[in-house]
Design an enzyme around this catalytic site. Structure first.
Site, PDB file in Angstrom:
ATOM      1  N   CYS A  98      -4.771  -9.068   7.395  1.00  0.00           N
ATOM      2  CA  CYS A  98      -3.865  -7.999   6.992  1.00  0.00           C
ATOM      3  C   CYS A  98      -2.872  -7.657   8.100  1.00  0.00           C
ATOM      4  O   CYS A  98      -1.705  -7.341   7.832  1.00  0.00           O
ATOM      5  CB  CYS A  98      -4.640  -6.762   6.571  1.00  0.00           C
ATOM      6  N   HIS A 209      -7.433  -1.380   7.697  1.00  0.00           N
ATOM      7  CA  HIS A 209      -6.427  -2.180   7.002  1.00  0.00           C
ATOM      8  C   HIS A 209      -5.045  -1.873   7.580  1.00  0.00           C
ATOM      9  O   HIS A 209      -4.805  -0.790   8.107  1.00  0.00           O
ATOM     10  CB  HIS A 209      -6.459  -1.861   5.509  1.00  0.00           C
ATOM     11  N   ASP A 227       0.572  -3.026  -0.324  1.00  0.00           N
ATOM     12  CA  ASP A 227      -0.695  -3.567   0.173  1.00  0.00           C
ATOM     13  C   ASP A 227      -0.621  -5.091   0.233  1.00  0.00           C
ATOM     14  O   ASP A 227      -0.395  -5.747  -0.787  1.00  0.00           O
ATOM     15  CB  ASP A 227      -1.826  -3.127  -0.751  1.00  0.00           C
TER      16      ASP A 227
END
Length: 276
Positions: A98, A209, A227
């Site tokens: 991520c 994240h 995202d």
């Protein structure tokens, strides 16, 4: 033919059908057994890792409500930072990527903005594999907020990082809102905002994240999170207050909270590794 004969023939037909269903050549264990097995498997199946539902507090961008929020935010000038991010939207290729996917996406969005201003060459573009870091190490251990900042600076970005544990909640929420407005509502801006947050506070599965912020709706105080784990959660509108609280939990690997990183082009931006 009398009704008794009809009933007898119906029963014989039903019994024949039932026999085919239970012992027929195409169902080795019978349809009852198969149905029972499927029902038992469904009741004990683990939740899929893919396309998990968002909690009610978040609004899916592609939903009717999410589209209406987008339309309103666009008409109010709250989507200035969206388009360069959208044209460089990445899906992380590994559960631990991520950070590198978000950074690649943000750097390429800044590059796109700077190209529009004719400040840099039109042939500059980055891929995750071209970031100046060891991807194997990231895959194994992930990346901390400090490591993310160092990598961004290595590629020529100017950074301003804020850890959530540096402020009280009221001041922090107002500060984060100002950052979201800065990158979302300023025409022609090249600046991008990346958040390092805990998914748990958002009601999602997982924990630490990274993802970028791409828009802001003033009336509802919502920020658009693009995202990078698109296989897991879609882009969604999230209350700014919730985002602030999601940065408060400590990262167990550093003992510090998570936080926000404002990225902008530095004097030598972008710095890229030599290509073979």
């Amino acid at each position: 033919m009398n009704t008794r004969s009809i009933s007898h023939q119906c029963w014989r037909h039903a019994r024949h059908s039932l026999t085919l269903c239970v012992t027929g050549p195409f169902l080795s264990h019978g349809c009852w057994t198969a149905s029972a097995t499927r029902a038992r498997q469904a009741s004990t199946a683990k939740p899929s890792f893919f396309m998990r539902p968002l909690p009610d507090t978040l609004v899916k961008l592609s939903s009717p409500e999410g589209k209406e929020i987008f339309r309103q935010a666009l008409s109010e000038g709250g989507m200035e930072g969206y388009f360069t991010l959208a044209q460089n939207f990445l899906t992380q290729a590994d559960p631990s990527y991520c950070s590198v996917s978000t950074l690649t996406m943000a750097l390429n969005a800044i590059i796109a903005s700077e190209k529009d201003k004719a400040r840099i060459s039109s042939d500059v573009f980055l891929s995750e594999n071209e970031l100046m870091c060891e991807l194997e190490e990231v895959q194994k251990n992930g990346m901390t907020l400090a490591e993310f900042v160092s990598l961004a600076e290595a590629h020529g970005a100017r950074t301003s990082v804020t850890y959530a544990d540096e402020m009280e909640d009221d001041a922090g929420i107002a500060f984060l809102r100002d950052l979201v407005i800065q990158v979302s509502c300023t025409a022609g801006t090249s600046d991008k905002l990346v958040l390092n947050y805990s998914r748990k506070v958002l009601g999602q599965t997982g924990d630490g994240h990274f993802s970028p912020i791409a828009g802001y709706h003033r009336g509802r105080d919502l920020a658009l999170v693009l995202d990078v784990a698109r296989f897991k959660y879609p882009p969604h509108w999230t209350p700014v207050t919730t985002l602030w609280h999601s940065m408060r939990p400590l990262d167990s690997s550093t003992g510090r909270s998570r936080g926000a990183i404002l990225l902008s082009p530095g004097p030598a931006f972008p710095v890229t590794a030599p290509r073979a």
